[in-house]
Write a protein that holds these residues in place. Structure first.
Motif, mmCIF file in Angstrom:
data_model
loop_
_atom_site.group_PDB
_atom_site.id
_atom_site.type_symbol
_atom_site.label_atom_id
_atom_site.label_comp_id
_atom_site.label_asym_id
_atom_site.label_seq_id
_atom_site.Cartn_x
_atom_site.Cartn_y
_atom_site.Cartn_z
ATOM 1 N N THR A 228 28.897 44.419 33.613
ATOM 2 C CA THR A 228 29.549 43.905 34.824
ATOM 3 C C THR A 228 30.837 43.190 34.459
ATOM 4 O OG1 THR A 228 28.482 41.755 34.718
ATOM 5 C CG2 THR A 228 27.302 43.488 35.899
ATOM 6 N N LEU A 229 31.658 43.118 35.455
ATOM 7 C CA LEU A 229 32.909 42.386 35.285
ATOM 8 C C LEU A 229 32.626 40.906 35.053
ATOM 9 C CD1 LEU A 229 36.010 42.310 35.492
ATOM 10 C CD2 LEU A 229 35.717 41.808 37.913
ATOM 11 N N ARG A 230 31.586 40.418 35.683
ATOM 12 C CA ARG A 230 31.277 39.014 35.548
ATOM 13 C C ARG A 230 31.003 38.640 34.089
ATOM 14 N NH1 ARG A 230 27.053 36.312 34.920
ATOM 15 N NH2 ARG A 230 27.082 34.100 35.322
ATOM 16 N N TRP A 233 34.303 38.667 32.291
ATOM 17 C CA TRP A 233 35.143 37.532 32.627
ATOM 18 C C TRP A 233 34.613 36.233 32.073
ATOM 19 C CZ3 TRP A 233 39.704 36.379 33.331
ATOM 20 C CH2 TRP A 233 40.588 37.298 33.907
ATOM 21 N N ASP A 250 41.281 42.878 43.522
ATOM 22 C CA ASP A 250 40.943 41.706 44.325
ATOM 23 C C ASP A 250 40.549 40.492 43.491
ATOM 24 O OD1 ASP A 250 38.773 43.075 43.471
ATOM 25 O OD2 ASP A 250 37.539 42.702 45.230
ATOM 26 N N THR A 251 40.361 40.675 42.192
ATOM 27 C CA THR A 251 39.970 39.515 41.378
ATOM 28 C C THR A 251 41.138 38.957 40.579
ATOM 29 O OG1 THR A 251 39.339 40.932 39.561
ATOM 30 C CG2 THR A 251 37.607 40.324 41.106
ATOM 31 N N LEU A 254 42.520 35.575 41.667
ATOM 32 C CA LEU A 254 41.529 34.505 41.597
ATOM 33 C C LEU A 254 41.320 34.023 40.177
ATOM 34 C CD1 LEU A 254 38.838 35.789 44.080
ATOM 35 C CD2 LEU A 254 40.273 33.792 44.313
ATOM 36 N N ILE A 255 41.427 34.920 39.257
ATOM 37 C CA ILE A 255 41.061 34.580 37.887
ATOM 38 C C ILE A 255 42.251 34.053 37.096
ATOM 39 C CG2 ILE A 255 39.904 35.446 35.821
ATOM 40 C CD1 ILE A 255 38.189 35.641 38.237
ATOM 41 N N LYS A 306 44.841 45.512 47.537
ATOM 42 C CA LYS A 306 45.550 44.231 47.520
ATOM 43 C C LYS A 306 46.997 44.422 47.079
ATOM 44 C CE LYS A 306 41.537 42.196 48.246
ATOM 45 N NZ LYS A 306 41.161 41.723 49.567
ATOM 46 N N ILE A 374 36.199 52.314 44.847
ATOM 47 C CA ILE A 374 36.028 53.626 45.496
ATOM 48 C C ILE A 374 35.172 53.473 46.744
ATOM 49 C CG2 ILE A 374 34.783 55.811 45.204
ATOM 50 C CD1 ILE A 374 36.155 56.125 42.559
ATOM 51 N N GLU A 375 34.161 52.622 46.660
ATOM 52 C CA GLU A 375 33.307 52.409 47.822
ATOM 53 C C GLU A 375 34.094 51.800 48.976
ATOM 54 O OE1 GLU A 375 29.506 50.797 47.039
ATOM 55 O OE2 GLU A 375 29.286 49.958 49.049
ATOM 56 N N GLN A 376 34.946 50.840 48.638
ATOM 57 C CA GLN A 376 35.739 50.206 49.704
ATOM 58 C C GLN A 376 36.731 51.197 50.308
ATOM 59 O OE1 GLN A 376 37.317 46.235 48.553
ATOM 60 N NE2 GLN A 376 35.879 46.381 46.865
ATOM 61 N N ILE B 103 28.070 52.750 51.195
ATOM 62 C CA ILE B 103 28.023 54.203 51.214
ATOM 63 C C ILE B 103 26.875 54.702 50.344
ATOM 64 C CG2 ILE B 103 30.478 54.432 51.685
ATOM 65 C CD1 ILE B 103 30.872 55.170 48.752
ATOM 66 N N ASP B 130 29.604 39.655 40.699
ATOM 67 C CA ASP B 130 30.296 40.317 39.596
ATOM 68 C C ASP B 130 31.776 39.996 39.569
ATOM 69 O OD1 ASP B 130 27.978 41.336 38.833
ATOM 70 O OD2 ASP B 130 28.359 43.405 39.458
ATOM 71 N N TRP B 161 37.367 30.043 47.217
ATOM 72 C CA TRP B 161 38.178 29.804 46.015
ATOM 73 C C TRP B 161 39.629 29.550 46.397
ATOM 74 C CZ3 TRP B 161 37.594 32.022 40.555
ATOM 75 C CH2 TRP B 161 36.312 31.749 40.082
#
Lengths: 531, 582
Positions: A228-230, A233, A250-251, A254-255, A306, A374-376, B103, B130, B161
């Motif tokens: 995961t990205l988490r 990060w 989108d991150t 924030l990061i 974004k 891709i889902e978004q 989806i 995540d 945030w």
């Protein structure tokens, strides 16, 4: 993700072909890295890079791409504007009749097996690449080569059957030889880093001190994929690793903080929903045009990406030197799209299955699982298409299944992050005639107009003709689109600010990794590892 | 006086500064508290808005008879419209997904037993997703087609945030959001964002410890404030910010806390600067006041001081001292009178010195005439007689003795004068004063007899050694005895005594003469002072100088008509006879 990677196999299999040509990207960016020689390194140390899965590619492809970027180079490299520049080559020269290309190698190039890369060895490697059907599909310019001859130590002569305008582009194919002592597919290249370990989700690269550009500063690069990205990060923010390769747009904001800087760069990849040319639903080009007209690309770029991307309305890389922005593009016109669909005989009607909305056209789109962007995008496209009476249903599959079905052509439509440049040869691969053996026409797109234009471009010997043909090609794709083109996307990498990262703004920082420097001491674990 | 004027001012200034400092500190805390409170309200509103959104979506599903595809579109469109909801899923009562905004397959279920209730909505504890954003699962019951369903939403508080990032107090002040369980959700300081990923236990925070002093805000939310060091965490390296001004405000509905932290150095920079400026202003005002007072005071006191100095100088004999007083007032008149007085004193002193000198000269002249006339006259007479009696052998011998005696007398007188002007250096040897006095008295017995006096001695037993010059001591004693002879009428007695007293040897020369009046006793050792009708008056003065040169003292007691006693006092010495002999 699909469409990138460097693996090539002797026996053609659809599921692997996109990886090879997508590996061009790293080499492209290396153009900038090779422009100057580096001074002696300051503090050799280990660099740890994490590749988060689900952010743009599968773990294997992601790791393979970075390994290829760091360890292998081709004779040429393609700049972001599609122009060819020498890399391992010192110069390229066409004969007057355009049937022979002489390439002079840089002097004193060593490969990772410590053997010299002279003209004879390079010619051998290139002959193997040309003979490989898979490579010929990924590097269509090589298909025109009749013979490769070595002359002396440094000159390689390519004899072509006709003028091959894309040959210099496709000489960017990375040169490598298998390590005979290593059964795990480790290859010797001529890049600044040499892969020494290939275990599970980890790759270890050691600097190649005899690299022709100069000894890299960073002694060792540990590359690892994480789920995961988490995790990636958190490790970066804790100071446990030095770089995270792929960040969702989108991150990024924030990061961002003073200990980590974010390097964004444009990719010659675009998100698109490709039609399967074998499906009769897409026979009428008006339907395909209507579907493209129904898409609000600005919303996708702004909301989902974004603003880290550009609207895409065709397969040609818009930063290519021959691209003509005045050739036209799709405007967001849902009303026009509905009318066009009506004219195509597609009326809105209710479904017998009450779980389905009334629609004039129902589509199924193959989508890889666990790719949040891709889902978004898919949700946004679904919403927009429903506005014009097109119900698109997403068939979400694990990456391996997705890849397998894609290469077998088992889909109606497919959402993909696909390479589209920076050279015209890269843009052509997916959209040539299905019958060709020197392309990867997995979408079965068949358009005599575009096919003729591609052929013309392939043998073009002057820039004016190329510009004219590219404009025509852009318009031909607008007339008969093979896909719903969505957006060219950017990529961001996060690097700890301990490192001094040279390179131009907007270029992939990985391409200059061999020139990175740091004055920070290694972490205790690193020092132990370095011993 | 100056202190009396300044000290109250200083005290007032110090009290004002103290009061201002405390007031300013309170203001800083209050301002930061307001920021925290507002942030808490915004966050509360933000989360509440998301809850309202979920309620609104649920209302669209509630008994509206939507078909499944419509429900799916509703959820997906809602997910697109409200990006905070990364997933919306409608499940049956058992938690099985019916439709979802994803989806792919639904990934969320009804929150478990660790959830909290906000009205009819169940909310899971917030976690970090995540993308490192604080995420929670919300679930609201929905009645549709006679069955009870659950609308579940995964809300990702990205805006939280951003909200926290936007909060800046000064240059270095920032905000934090902490859950009731002590989990850090957001940190506004860029360098500290990693703490969110590191799962820092915020329950150690000074404002979140159970022992932290708490106040209740109007809405019942817990608030706290304090100043503490930034190294409060035992697990995290401190940020070298030094002391921190921290305040917290609660979000009761969520059980969260919003903390606003600012380095004290920056938070109190304004008050400290103001305090510094005020201190400087007060100091300058004081200085100005003192300077003005000083200059005014000086103009008034200076003449008095000058007069005081002049008076002191006069008292010390500096008669040339004068005062300068420019003013025309009483002080000016006093200064002029003082200067006139000093001028007059100088005149009087000069006059006195002149008269004294004249008197001394007269006395010396008379003494010299007297003392010299007798020997000269005796020598003159003897010279006349020798002409007549030159053949007289006996007379010639007498003439010789007379001339020699008188010349010796003249020489002695001249020596005395010289000794007054320049004392002869004396030698110092142990001498036995008994022996010395015995010899002197023996030599003077004839003179005593001639004068009809009795010269007797009363010497203490044994030798009495002092350090001194035998010749000088003999001369002093002889002079005293001779003075005694001259002051005593025939038939009188002169007694010489020696004695020991403590570590001193004493010599008394006493007579039964006429005595010295008391008013002259104090001056008899001065030069040119004598009680006799003849002589320069140098004998006692020279004797005193010699005695003092030998380390001794000379004193006199006298009673008119009874007699006079001179007492010499010398330190005894431990000298042995051998030394004396050597």
């Amino acid at each position: 993700m699909y469409g990138r990677g460097v693996q090539r196999r002797s026996r053609f299999r659809c599921r692997t072909f996109p990886r090879g040509w997508c590996g061009i990207l790293p080499f492209l960016a290396f153009t900038f890295a090779c422009s100057t020689a580096t001074p002696a390194p300051s503090t050799p140390r280990k660099l740890t890079i994490l590749f988060p899965e689900g952010t743009g590619d599968s773990a294997n492809n992601g790791l393979a791409q970075i390994v290829s970027l760091l360890s292998q180079e081709g004779l040429t490299i393609i700049a972001p504007d599609g122009r060819v520049q020498p890399r391992l080559a010192e110069s390229l020269k066409w004969s007057d009749d355009g049937l022979e290309l002489s390439v002079t190698l840089r002097p004193n190039i060593l490969m990772h097996d410590r053997k010299k890369l002279d003209a004879s060895r390079a010619a051998d490697i290139l002959r193997r690449i040309i003979e490989d059907p898979n490579s010929r599909r990924m590097y269509p310019g090589l298909a025109d080569v009749d013979a490769v001859k070595a002359e002396g130590e440094r000159i390689i002569r390519f004899v072509v059957r006709r003028h091959a305008a894309w040959l210099p582009d496709d000489l960017s194919a990375p040169l490598s030889v298998p390590d005979p002592d290593n059964p795990k597919g480790i290859k010797f290249g001529a890049g600044p880093y040499q892969i020494v370990s290939n275990e599970g989700n980890t790759r270890v690269l050691q600097r190649f001190v005899q690299y022709y550009g100069g000894e890299p500063s960073i002694e060792r690069v540990d590359l690892q994929s994480v789920e995961t990205l988490r995790i990636a990060w958190a490790s970066l923010l804790r100071g446990e690793v030095d770089m995270v390769t792929d960040l969702p747009p989108d991150t990024v904001e924030l990061i961002r903080n003073p200990n980590v800087y974010i390097k964004s760069f444009s990719r010659n990849y675009q998100y698109l929903i490709a039609f399967n040319g074998r499906s009769r639903k897409f026979t009428d080009p008006r339907i395909r045009r209507a579907l493209n007209m129904a898409i609000d690309r600005e919303t996708i770029v702004t909301r989902v990406l974004k603003s880290s991307g550009l609207p895409a309305t065709g397969p040609i890389w818009p930063k290519h030197w021959a691209y003509d922005p005045s050739a036209g593009s799709y405007k967001f016109d849902p009303g026009g799209a509905s009318v066009l669909l009506e004219k195509s005989g597609l009326q809105v009607h209710a479904s017998a299955d009450e779980s389905l909305p009334p629609a004039r056209l129902r589509l199924t789109c193959l989508v890889p699982a666990r790719f949040s962007i891709i889902e978004q995008i898919a949700l946004e496209v679904q919403r927009q298409l429903l506005e014009v009476g097109v119900d698109i249903h997403f068939d979400v599959q694990p990456y391996d299944v997705y890849n397998d079905r894609l290469t077998r052509g088992d889909f109606e439509t497919v959402m993909i992050d696909l390479v589209g440049g920076p050279s015209l040869s890269r843009a052509s691969i997916m959209w040539r005639s299905p019958k060709r053996s020197d392309a990867l026409p997995i979408f079965s797109y068949n358009n005599p107009v575009t096919e003729a234009l591609f052929e013309s471009l392939r043998i073009s010997s002057n820039e004016a003709n190329t510009r004219v043909d590219v404009r025509k090609l852009q318009q031909a794709f607008l007339e008969s689109p093979p896909a719903i083109f969505l957006a060219w996307n950017d990529r961001a990498r996060a690097v700890r600010s301990d490192f001094s990262v040279p390179g131009e703004l907007g270029t992939d920082p990985l391409t200059t990794l061999w020139r990175w420097k740091t004055d920070k001491p290694d972490r205790p674990g690193d020092r132990m590892a370095n011993r | 006086m100056a202190a009396a004027a300044v000290v109250p001012l200083l005290a007032y200034g110090a009290a004002s500064l103290y009061s201002m400092r405390n007031g300013a500190r309170d203001q800083v805390f209050k301002a930061n508290q307001n920021i925290a409170r507002r942030a808490a309200e915004q966050i509360d509103q933000y989360v509440s808005n998301n809850i309202r959104i979920l309620r609104s979506i649920a209302a669209n599903l509630q008994e509206t008879g939507l078909q499944r595809w419509q429900q799916e579109r509703l959820l997906r469109n809602s997910a697109l419209r409200f990006p905070e909801f990364t997933e919306l899923t409608l499940t049956d009562e058992g938690g099985t997904a019916i439709v979802t905004s994803r989806i792919g397959d639904a990934t969320i279920t009804i929150p478990g037993s660790d959830s909290s209730k906000v009205g009819d909505i169940m909310m899971s504890p917030f976690s970090i997703d995540d993308a490192l954003l604080p995420t929670a699962i919300l679930a609201i019951p929905v009645n549709a087609s006679g069955s009870r369903l659950w609308l579940i939403g995964r809300v990702s508080l990205e805006e939280l945030w951003r909200m926290v990032d936007r909060i800046r107090v000064g240059q270095k002040g920032f905000a934090l959001v902490v859950t009731g369980g002590g989990r850090l959700l957001a940190h506004g300081e860029p360098e500290s964002k990693s703490l969110v990923a590191q799962r820092l236990d915020m329950l150690q925070h000074p404002l979140l410890r159970p022992s932290a002093p708490k106040e209740s805000a109007a809405d019942g939310a817990d608030e706290a404030s304090g100043e503490y060091s930034d190294d409060w965490s035992t697990t995290q390296p401190h940020r070298n910010l030094g002391m921190i001004v921290g305040v917290s405000a609660g979000i009761p509905a969520l059980g969260w806390k919003v903390l606003v932290e600012q380095p004290s150095e920056e938070a109190f920079a304004g008050p400290i600067k103001l305090q510094r400026q005020l201190s400087v202003a007060i100091a300058l005002a004081l200085l100005a006041m003192l300077s003005v007072g000083y200059f005014f005071g000086r103009s008034f006191i200076n003449p008095i001081l000058r007069l005081t100095r002049g008076t002191k100088a006069l008292a010390e004999g500096k008669l040339d001292e004068r005062v300068i007083v420019d003013s025309k007032d009483e002080l000016g008149q006093l200064g002029t009178a003082f200067n006139n007085m000093a001028d007059r004193l100088v005149e009087l002193q000069d006059d006195l010195i002149k008269k004294e000198r004249q008197a001394t000269f007269g006395r010396v002249a008379v003494g010299l005439v007297h003392d010299l006339s007798n020997p000269i006259m005796n020598i003159g007479n003897a010279c006349k007689m020798i002409v007549m009696s030159f053949d007289d052998m006996e007379y010639r011998q007498s003439f010789k003795r007379t001339v020699e005696r008188e010349l010796a007398q003249i020489k002695r007188m001249l020596d005395d004068l010289r000794n007054i002007a320049k004392p002869v250096p004396l030698e110092s040897f142990p001498i036995d004063i008994n022996k010395a006095l015995a010899e002197v008295m023996e030599s003077m017995q004839t003179s005593a007899a001639t004068s009809g006096l009795t010269l007797e001695s009363d010497l203490v037993g044994g030798p009495v050694f002092i350090k001194g010059d035998l010749f000088a001591l003999n001369r002093v004693c002889r002079n005293l005895i001779l003075n005694a002879f001259q002051a005593t009428v025939p038939g009188g007695r002169v007694t010489v005594r020696t004695r020991r007293e403590n570590e001193h040897a004493l010599i008394d020369v006493a007579d039964t003469g006429s005595g010295i009046p008391k008013d002259r006793l104090d001056t008899i050792f001065d030069d040119f002072v004598t009680t006799k009708k003849r002589g320069l008056g140098l004998g006692l003065a020279i004797s005193k100088k010699v005695v003092e040169q030998l380390g001794g003292t000379i004193a006199v007691t006298s009673e008119v008509g009874t007699g006079t006693t001179f007492t010499l006092r010398f330190p005894l010495t431990l000298a042995r006879p051998e030394q004396l002999a050597s």
